[in-house]
Design a protein around this motif. Sequence first.
Motif, PDB file in Angstrom:
ATOM      1  N   ASN A 120      -9.564 -24.701  -4.132  1.00 32.44           N
ATOM      2  CA  ASN A 120      -8.805 -24.227  -5.299  1.00 32.44           C
ATOM      3  C   ASN A 120      -9.691 -23.841  -6.475  1.00 32.44           C
ATOM      4  OD1 ASN A 120      -6.341 -24.452  -4.000  1.00 32.44           O
ATOM      5  ND2 ASN A 120      -6.148 -26.606  -4.568  1.00 32.44           N
ATOM      6  N   GLU A 121     -10.960 -23.566  -6.230  1.00 34.95           N
ATOM      7  CA  GLU A 121     -11.865 -23.096  -7.272  1.00 34.95           C
ATOM      8  C   GLU A 121     -12.285 -21.673  -6.941  1.00 34.95           C
ATOM      9  OE1 GLU A 121     -15.233 -25.495  -8.364  1.00 34.95           O
ATOM     10  OE2 GLU A 121     -14.246 -27.283  -7.621  1.00 34.95           O
ATOM     11  N   ASP A 122     -12.377 -20.836  -7.980  1.00 33.99           N
ATOM     12  CA  ASP A 122     -12.897 -19.499  -7.783  1.00 33.99           C
ATOM     13  C   ASP A 122     -14.410 -19.565  -7.807  1.00 33.99           C
ATOM     14  OD1 ASP A 122     -10.405 -18.290  -7.608  1.00 33.99           O
ATOM     15  OD2 ASP A 122     -10.267 -18.007  -9.772  1.00 33.99           O
ATOM     16  N   LYS A 123     -15.039 -19.027  -6.785  1.00 33.26           N
ATOM     17  CA  LYS A 123     -16.490 -19.019  -6.687  1.00 33.26           C
ATOM     18  C   LYS A 123     -16.957 -17.614  -6.355  1.00 33.26           C
ATOM     19  CE  LYS A 123     -16.998 -23.800  -5.300  1.00 33.26           C
ATOM     20  NZ  LYS A 123     -17.691 -24.727  -4.444  1.00 33.26           N
ATOM     21  N   ILE A 124     -18.254 -17.388  -6.477  1.00 35.57           N
ATOM     22  CA  ILE A 124     -18.847 -16.105  -6.139  1.00 35.57           C
ATOM     23  C   ILE A 124     -19.835 -16.324  -4.998  1.00 35.57           C
ATOM     24  CG2 ILE A 124     -20.321 -14.222  -6.954  1.00 35.57           C
ATOM     25  CD1 ILE A 124     -17.711 -14.133  -8.372  1.00 35.57           C
ATOM     26  N   ALA A 125     -19.669 -15.545  -3.938  1.00 29.32           N
ATOM     27  CA  ALA A 125     -20.620 -15.566  -2.830  1.00 29.32           C
ATOM     28  C   ALA A 125     -21.621 -14.450  -3.079  1.00 29.32           C
ATOM     29  CB  ALA A 125     -19.895 -15.337  -1.511  1.00 29.32           C
ATOM     30  N   SER A 126     -22.905 -14.785  -3.049  1.00 23.97           N
ATOM     31  CA  SER A 126     -23.950 -13.812  -3.343  1.00 23.97           C
ATOM     32  C   SER A 126     -24.880 -13.678  -2.140  1.00 23.97           C
ATOM     33  CB  SER A 126     -24.734 -14.261  -4.578  1.00 23.97           C
ATOM     34  OG  SER A 126     -25.655 -13.268  -4.945  1.00 23.97           O
ATOM     35  N   TYR A 127     -25.236 -12.440  -1.802  1.00 24.69           N
ATOM     36  CA  TYR A 127     -26.040 -12.156  -0.625  1.00 24.69           C
ATOM     37  C   TYR A 127     -27.144 -11.162  -0.948  1.00 24.69           C
ATOM     38  CZ  TYR A 127     -21.913 -14.103   1.614  1.00 24.69           C
ATOM     39  OH  TYR A 127     -20.878 -14.918   1.963  1.00 24.69           O
ATOM     40  N   LEU A 128     -28.289 -11.327  -0.303  1.00 28.21           N
ATOM     41  CA  LEU A 128     -29.365 -10.344  -0.343  1.00 28.21           C
ATOM     42  C   LEU A 128     -29.336  -9.602   0.982  1.00 28.21           C
ATOM     43  CD1 LEU A 128     -32.249 -12.475  -1.883  1.00 28.21           C
ATOM     44  CD2 LEU A 128     -30.919 -10.682  -3.005  1.00 28.21           C
ATOM     45  N   LEU A 129     -29.565  -8.291   0.943  1.00 26.82           N
ATOM     46  CA  LEU A 129     -29.427  -7.462   2.128  1.00 26.82           C
ATOM     47  C   LEU A 129     -30.676  -6.600   2.317  1.00 26.82           C
ATOM     48  CD1 LEU A 129     -26.345  -5.584   3.286  1.00 26.82           C
ATOM     49  CD2 LEU A 129     -28.407  -4.272   2.901  1.00 26.82           C
ATOM     50  N   TRP A 130     -31.218  -6.621   3.532  1.00 23.77           N
ATOM     51  CA  TRP A 130     -32.352  -5.780   3.904  1.00 23.77           C
ATOM     52  C   TRP A 130     -31.919  -4.840   5.010  1.00 23.77           C
ATOM     53  CZ3 TRP A 130     -32.797 -10.835   2.636  1.00 23.77           C
ATOM     54  CH2 TRP A 130     -33.793 -11.203   1.727  1.00 23.77           C
ATOM     55  N   ILE A 131     -32.470  -3.634   4.998  1.00 26.04           N
ATOM     56  CA  ILE A 131     -32.312  -2.704   6.117  1.00 26.04           C
ATOM     57  C   ILE A 131     -33.560  -2.884   6.976  1.00 26.04           C
ATOM     58  CG2 ILE A 131     -32.096  -0.294   6.812  1.00 26.04           C
ATOM     59  CD1 ILE A 131     -30.975   0.227   3.946  1.00 26.04           C
ATOM     60  N   THR A 132     -33.366  -3.102   8.274  1.00 28.71           N
ATOM     61  CA  THR A 132     -34.522  -3.317   9.150  1.00 28.71           C
ATOM     62  C   THR A 132     -35.381  -2.050   9.184  1.00 28.71           C
ATOM     63  OG1 THR A 132     -33.256  -2.644  11.102  1.00 28.71           O
ATOM     64  CG2 THR A 132     -33.352  -5.015  10.616  1.00 28.71           C
ATOM     65  N   PRO A 133     -36.660  -2.199   9.487  1.00 30.76           N
ATOM     66  CA  PRO A 133     -37.564  -1.044   9.500  1.00 30.76           C
ATOM     67  C   PRO A 133     -37.107   0.095  10.407  1.00 30.76           C
ATOM     68  CG  PRO A 133     -38.836  -3.064   9.575  1.00 30.76           C
ATOM     69  CD  PRO A 133     -37.394  -3.459   9.716  1.00 30.76           C
ATOM     70  N   ASN A 134     -36.436  -0.225  11.511  1.00 27.00           N
ATOM     71  CA  ASN A 134     -35.959   0.835  12.396  1.00 27.00           C
ATOM     72  C   ASN A 134     -34.670   1.485  11.873  1.00 27.00           C
ATOM     73  OD1 ASN A 134     -33.905  -0.970  13.031  1.00 27.00           O
ATOM     74  ND2 ASN A 134     -34.572  -1.309  15.130  1.00 27.00           N
ATOM     75  N   GLY A 135     -34.102   0.910  10.817  1.00 27.59           N
ATOM     76  CA  GLY A 135     -32.920   1.495  10.181  1.00 27.59           C
ATOM     77  C   GLY A 135     -31.629   1.324  10.950  1.00 27.59           C
ATOM     78  N   GLU A 136     -31.604   0.438  11.933  1.00 26.48           N
ATOM     79  CA  GLU A 136     -30.412   0.285  12.765  1.00 26.48           C
ATOM     80  C   GLU A 136     -29.593  -0.958  12.444  1.00 26.48           C
ATOM     81  OE1 GLU A 136     -31.555   0.474  16.850  1.00 26.48           O
ATOM     82  OE2 GLU A 136     -32.146   2.575  16.716  1.00 26.48           O
ATOM     83  N   ASN A 137     -30.203  -1.922  11.773  1.00 27.84           N
ATOM     84  CA  ASN A 137     -29.502  -3.186  11.515  1.00 27.84           C
ATOM     85  C   ASN A 137     -29.666  -3.602  10.063  1.00 27.84           C
ATOM     86  OD1 ASN A 137     -30.665  -3.396  14.475  1.00 27.84           O
ATOM     87  ND2 ASN A 137     -28.761  -4.533  14.405  1.00 27.84           N
TER      88      ASN A 137
END
Length: 137
Positions: A88-105
């Motif tokens: 019952n609490e409002d929270k924020i989910a925070s994520y860091l995102l990388w694109i793999t070197p091959n650009g597929e994932n």
Amino acid sequence: MKKIRLFITLLAVLLIASGCLAEMRGQKITIQKRNSEDEIFEDFKEVTQRKQVRKAIEIVENANWEIEKVESTGYADYQFQFPFKSNNEDKIASYLLWITPNGENLEISTESDRYVKLTNQDSANLYEILTGEELRK
């Protein structure tokens, strides 16, 4: 009598609609993009379309997360957040995102040492939701 029925019906519709609007409020994803070679993120985009927000949250929540501290060789390409309720609490989910070197994932990590490398399909879907572009291949 007809006026009272009409009034009650309209009132019920308004109450239901306002409840739906309140539920939708806060349902957005904010995305920041890393600027050049610095670890400085700048506001990039907000995703507010309900269907896209739900799909992105579903991808992230259903991923096969591992608990490990990730030592990255470079800065994250993007950072994104979305609100969620926990106990019952409002929270924020925070994520860091990388694109793999091959650009597929996409690879995602959290501050609590959780890491996942998404499948090709989930990567493509999430990237399109977050950026509005196709994941390069």
